[in-house]
Design a protein around this motif. Structure first.
Motif, PDB file in Angstrom:
ATOM      1  N   GLN A 159     -23.293  15.055 -24.524  1.00 26.69           N
ATOM      2  CA  GLN A 159     -21.983  14.406 -24.486  1.00 26.69           C
ATOM      3  C   GLN A 159     -20.936  15.495 -24.649  1.00 26.69           C
ATOM      4  N   GLY A 160     -19.936  15.498 -23.749  1.00 25.03           N
ATOM      5  CA  GLY A 160     -18.961  16.576 -23.746  1.00 25.03           C
ATOM      6  C   GLY A 160     -17.535  16.086 -23.848  1.00 25.03           C
ATOM      7  N   TRP A 161     -16.687  16.919 -24.486  1.00 21.67           N
ATOM      8  CA  TRP A 161     -15.262  16.598 -24.649  1.00 21.67           C
ATOM      9  C   TRP A 161     -14.413  17.628 -23.927  1.00 21.67           C
ATOM     10  N   GLU A 162     -13.476  17.144 -23.135  1.00 19.06           N
ATOM     11  CA  GLU A 162     -12.503  17.973 -22.439  1.00 19.06           C
ATOM     12  C   GLU A 162     -11.128  17.314 -22.598  1.00 19.06           C
ATOM     13  N   ILE A 163     -10.161  18.082 -23.070  1.00 15.60           N
ATOM     14  CA  ILE A 163      -8.854  17.514 -23.385  1.00 15.60           C
ATOM     15  C   ILE A 163      -8.007  17.242 -22.147  1.00 15.60           C
ATOM     16  N   ASP A 164      -8.297  17.903 -21.039  1.00 12.84           N
ATOM     17  CA  ASP A 164      -7.463  17.823 -19.842  1.00 12.84           C
ATOM     18  C   ASP A 164      -8.040  16.820 -18.844  1.00 12.84           C
ATOM     19  N   PRO A 165      -7.376  15.673 -18.633  1.00 19.97           N
ATOM     20  CA  PRO A 165      -7.914  14.671 -17.702  1.00 19.97           C
ATOM     21  C   PRO A 165      -7.944  15.150 -16.257  1.00 19.97           C
ATOM     22  N   VAL A 166      -7.066  16.087 -15.893  1.00 24.57           N
ATOM     23  CA  VAL A 166      -7.076  16.597 -14.524  1.00 24.57           C
ATOM     24  C   VAL A 166      -8.313  17.469 -14.298  1.00 24.57           C
ATOM     25  N   VAL A 167      -8.708  18.232 -15.305  1.00 24.40           N
ATOM     26  CA  VAL A 167      -9.946  19.010 -15.215  1.00 24.40           C
ATOM     27  C   VAL A 167     -11.148  18.075 -15.078  1.00 24.40           C
ATOM     28  N   VAL A 168     -11.147  16.981 -15.829  1.00 26.76           N
ATOM     29  CA  VAL A 168     -12.251  16.020 -15.736  1.00 26.76           C
ATOM     30  C   VAL A 168     -12.303  15.401 -14.340  1.00 26.76           C
ATOM     31  N   GLU A 169     -11.130  15.065 -13.789  1.00 25.33           N
ATOM     32  CA  GLU A 169     -11.094  14.524 -12.420  1.00 25.33           C
ATOM     33  C   GLU A 169     -11.692  15.519 -11.426  1.00 25.33           C
ATOM     34  N   ALA A 170     -11.291  16.786 -11.551  1.00 22.41           N
ATOM     35  CA  ALA A 170     -11.827  17.811 -10.659  1.00 22.41           C
ATOM     36  C   ALA A 170     -13.328  17.989 -10.840  1.00 22.41           C
ATOM     37  N   SER A 171     -13.792  17.898 -12.086  1.00 22.70           N
ATOM     38  CA  SER A 171     -15.223  18.077 -12.358  1.00 22.70           C
ATOM     39  C   SER A 171     -16.055  16.995 -11.686  1.00 22.70           C
ATOM     40  N   ARG A 172     -15.503  15.792 -11.655  1.00 21.67           N
ATOM     41  CA  ARG A 172     -16.243  14.685 -11.040  1.00 21.67           C
ATOM     42  C   ARG A 172     -16.219  14.761  -9.513  1.00 21.67           C
ATOM     43  N   LEU A 173     -15.109  15.203  -8.962  1.00 24.93           N
ATOM     44  CA  LEU A 173     -14.975  15.261  -7.517  1.00 24.93           C
ATOM     45  C   LEU A 173     -15.674  16.470  -6.903  1.00 24.93           C
ATOM     46  N   CYS A 174     -15.686  17.590  -7.619  1.00 25.29           N
ATOM     47  CA  CYS A 174     -16.084  18.860  -6.992  1.00 25.29           C
ATOM     48  C   CYS A 174     -17.201  19.622  -7.685  1.00 25.29           C
ATOM     49  N   PHE A 175     -17.579  19.257  -8.922  1.00 22.67           N
ATOM     50  CA  PHE A 175     -18.494  20.102  -9.686  1.00 22.67           C
ATOM     51  C   PHE A 175     -19.780  19.392 -10.123  1.00 22.67           C
ATOM     52  N   GLY A 176     -20.131  18.325  -9.445  1.00 18.65           N
ATOM     53  CA  GLY A 176     -21.413  17.693  -9.711  1.00 18.65           C
ATOM     54  C   GLY A 176     -21.507  16.893 -10.993  1.00 18.65           C
ATOM     55  N   VAL A 177     -20.391  16.710 -11.696  1.00 15.38           N
ATOM     56  CA  VAL A 177     -20.440  16.006 -12.970  1.00 15.38           C
ATOM     57  C   VAL A 177     -20.744  14.515 -12.775  1.00 15.38           C
ATOM     58  N   THR A 178     -20.263  13.942 -11.677  1.00 15.00           N
ATOM     59  CA  THR A 178     -20.560  12.535 -11.405  1.00 15.00           C
ATOM     60  C   THR A 178     -22.069  12.295 -11.327  1.00 15.00           C
ATOM     61  N   SER A 179     -22.781  13.214 -10.709  1.00 15.25           N
ATOM     62  CA  SER A 179     -24.246  13.084 -10.619  1.00 15.25           C
ATOM     63  C   SER A 179     -24.889  13.137 -11.999  1.00 15.25           C
TER      64      SER A 179
END
Length: 334
Positions: A159-179
């Motif tokens: 379980q991970g915490w990231e303070i920046d919601p825009v970074v989280v959005e990018a992680s899901r769209l481009c960095f495989g985090v959604t998978s």
């Protein structure tokens, strides 16, 4: 992190010259490339033009946004092609996250199995030193270390915490985090990782700490209270550990002066010693930007048997990490 043409490397503050060679630094949240950012700034103004040119081997913009925490944010994809600019050859096929005014690379990822040749590779190894349970990641970024753990230690829960919601959005769209989320290996929280409430019921089996702001270790980590809060979130009685990326090593190399940012590293280590009953071990990793500096990873818990357990548990793809480094006890007078 990976800054670029005449750009500060986020946590090392090494001022880069424009050179036709690739340089890396292992401190902070990422690594650096001399011409990537110059090329990315060109891409910002001509994305459509670049896409129309099939012969253009430059980085392609996949995502752009603005963040109250990190300013301008952009995801670039480095093509996997034969005529790639030699300055970014080692990033062939990678996607990289650039943040703030310095264009630092904050995270990196590629679809195939990958190594970062940076501190993320070492942080992922906490997985086999950790007792069974869920690992907490305080400072998730776009999920580089989570992807590394999932790749080399399948079945690990995080379980991970990231303070920046825009970074989280990018992680899901481009960095495989959604998978990772869909397969159940990672739960993502948008919020302040240093809040004591950023935890799970019963506590974590182990915790990774990778918290930087404006390229330097967060000031909160220079105070005992932050480490007390982190310690409080470990599940009691099971031998859980905390691994932290603390930036510049205070150890001189071959006559080079110790970097000024190592003062913060020493302060953070002193706080950890106080909170974790003097059981703090360090790994000094030589930076890849040259011979002058080393990066420090800190790991809490007993030193006895640590090196052996670390080496024996490394998966094949990570065994090279132990070739040149040994965990050692950090003493207050080190």
């Amino acid at each position: 992190m990976w800054p670029a043409t005449r750009i500060y490397i986020a946590s090392t503050r090494i001022f880069m010259d424009l050179r036709p060679t690739l340089r890396r630094a292992t401190s902070g949240a990422c690594t650096s490339i001399p011409t990537l950012c110059a090329r990315s700034r060109h891409a910002r103004g001509s994305v459509a033009r670049a896409r129309e040119r099939s012969d253009d081997p430059g980085p392609k913009v996949l995502f752009s946004g603005k963040s109250e925490f990190n300013g301008n944010l952009q995801v670039l994809e480095i093509p996997d092609c034969a005529n790639l600019d030699p300055t970014v050859e080692e990033l062939r096929g990678f996607r990289v996250l650039l943040l703030d005014h310095s264009d630092n690379i904050h995270s990196m990822w590629r679809k195939e199995a990958f190594l970062t040749k940076s501190y993320w590779d070492y942080m992922a190894t906490l997985a086999h030193l950790s007792p069974p349970g869920c690992i907490g990641i305080l400072g998730l970024g776009a999920g580089t270390v989570a992807n590394m753990v999932s790749q080399h230690y399948p079945g690990t829960k995080m379980q991970g915490w990231e303070i920046d919601p825009v970074v989280v959005e990018a992680s899901r769209l481009c960095f495989g985090v959604t998978s990772l989320e869909k397969e159940g290996s990672l739960v993502v929280h948008v919020g302040d990782a240093l809040l004591r409430s950023s935890t799970i019921e019963g506590g974590f089996s182990s915790i990774m700490v990778d918290l930087y702001g404006d390229g330097v270790l967060l000031q909160q980590l220079l105070h005992v209270e932050a480490w007390q809060s982190i310690h409080h979130r470990l599940r009691g009685g099971i031998g859980g550990r905390v691994m932290a990326n603390l930036g510049m090593s205070p150890r001189p190399i071959d006559g080079w002066p110790v970097h000024e940012d190592s003062v913060n590293t020493i302060k953070a280590l002193s706080c950890m010693l106080e909170v974790f009953d003097d059981e703090v071990n360090v790994l000094h990793i030589r930076n890849m930007d040259g011979p002058r500096t080393m990066n420090v990873l800190a790991l809490t818990g007993p030193l006895e048997g640590l090196q052996e357990a670390w080496v024996e548990g490394l998966p094949i793809a990570l065994r090279h990490l132990a070739a040149d480094y040994r965990w050692e006890r950090w003493e207050s007078n080190s």
